[in-house]
Design an enzyme around this catalytic site. Sequence first.
Site, PDB file in Angstrom:
ATOM      1  N   GLU A 148       0.699  -0.726   0.153  1.00 50.99           N
ATOM      2  CA  GLU A 148       0.001  -0.169  -0.382  1.00 50.99           C
ATOM      3  C   GLU A 148       0.789   1.131  -0.504  1.00 50.99           C
ATOM      4  O   GLU A 148       0.979   1.862  -0.616  1.00 50.99           O
ATOM      5  CB  GLU A 148      -0.986  -0.341   1.022  1.00 50.99           C
ATOM      6  CG  GLU A 148      -1.773   1.128   1.488  1.00 50.99           C
ATOM      7  CD  GLU A 148      -2.917   0.872   1.417  1.00 50.99           C
ATOM      8  OE1 GLU A 148      -3.565  -0.339   1.366  1.00 50.99           O
ATOM      9  OE2 GLU A 148      -3.682   1.895   1.128  1.00 50.99           O
ATOM     10  N   ASP A 160      -4.245  -0.539   9.821  1.00 52.42           N
ATOM     11  CA  ASP A 160      -4.730  -1.287   8.934  1.00 52.42           C
ATOM     12  C   ASP A 160      -4.552  -3.283   8.694  1.00 52.42           C
ATOM     13  O   ASP A 160      -5.969  -4.285   8.785  1.00 52.42           O
ATOM     14  CB  ASP A 160      -5.946  -1.045   8.054  1.00 52.42           C
ATOM     15  CG  ASP A 160      -5.906   0.805   8.230  1.00 52.42           C
ATOM     16  OD1 ASP A 160      -6.692   0.685   9.276  1.00 52.42           O
ATOM     17  OD2 ASP A 160      -6.213   1.239   7.515  1.00 52.42           O
TER      18      ASP A 160
HETATM   19  C1  GLA Z   1      -6.117   4.934   7.835  1.00 53.86           C
HETATM   20  C2  GLA Z   1      -4.804   4.481   7.861  1.00 53.86           C
HETATM   21  C3  GLA Z   1      -4.553   3.367   9.646  1.00 53.86           C
HETATM   22  C4  GLA Z   1      -4.314   5.159  10.464  1.00 53.86           C
HETATM   23  C5  GLA Z   1      -6.267   6.425  10.581  1.00 53.86           C
HETATM   24  C6  GLA Z   1      -5.918   6.582  11.210  1.00 53.86           C
HETATM   25  O1  GLA Z   1      -7.129   4.115   8.508  1.00 53.86           O
HETATM   26  O2  GLA Z   1      -4.516   3.653   7.072  1.00 53.86           O
HETATM   27  O3  GLA Z   1      -3.084   3.567   9.133  1.00 53.86           O
HETATM   28  O4  GLA Z   1      -3.615   5.890  10.778  1.00 53.86           O
HETATM   29  O5  GLA Z   1      -6.534   6.311   8.972  1.00 53.86           O
HETATM   30  O6  GLA Z   1      -5.899   6.534  12.913  1.00 53.86           O
END
Ligand code: GLA
Length: 333
Positions: A148, A160
Amino acid sequence: MSESSGAGGPAEVCAEAPGRVNLLGEHTDYNEGFVLPMPLRQVTRVFAARADGVVEAYAEIFDERVARKIGGPREGTWLDYLVGCVWALAQEGIHLPGARFRIQRGVPPGAGLASSAALEVAVLRALRTLYEIPVDDLRLALIAHRAEVEYVGVRCGVMDQIVASLGRLGQALFLDTRSLECEWVPIPAGYRFEVVDSGVPRRLAEAGYNQRRAECEEAAERLGVRALRDLACGDLERVARLPDPLDRRVRHVITENARVLAGVETLRAGDALTFGRLMVESHRSLVEDFEVSTPELDRLVDLAMEHGALGARLTGAGFGGSVVALVAGKYVR
Ligand code: GLA
């Protein structure tokens, strides 16, 4: 897809990975801090078969079939996520000849529920089985993250992909994004988290996320720390001397990290009431200090509280997407 896979291995495999809802710890992962996400029941499912020299995919959600040669550059389409996974494996010395995918995207894109991480982890799980690749779940998450960041070009944190790979249904995942140590914390009996999509789509790469990241990096440099994770509530006085908005950005990260630590304790103690209060404080901090909320998200949080939720907050990066609310009652399947 019924063609034979060539030498060894199964002809077709199926793998899936869930979306996530983050309960506490927003915009802390790229500051090497703490997060507390939970996997969703919604999963993205991937069917994969071997192929030669190409990554080809059919996405049911778009009714679209696309293909790209192995080694082909990023094109700014959803296929980037799949080619990115094959590319990231190659960066780790694992070279695959190619694959053909069919995708059932059960995690809605654009809702702030980490649909791209679900897709990447599902794709890598499918490839792991298809080509019998010896990678464990944590390494798989890090390869997904690399895809990603370095191929797709979104500078997200690791939360995530790690929860998509290591999450356990019905448990929160307490993750230290610096050491990558994980602990699974059960949700107190008699309570559940509900997710409500505001319907306002968000574009992670464009929606101010990179700007927030840059602000945090600048503040860390000015304060002489490796990452904002290295600051605590005792540093707030010094932080207040930073120019606006850097002072508020840092205050959010410091207090949010503290809220995750407190939140884990309250979950362990089964204290849903205090956890709810921490969620509300987190939302306020995201509104006032980090400035990533929207009127729709604020309205949904207010509505949830008016209707008896113990706590509610925006979840994910903000700028649209979803809110999460803690309510009394069992999960209904
Ligand atoms: C997105 C990003 C995560 C994190 C959140 C905010 O989901 O992918 O890595 O930074 O935003 O907490």
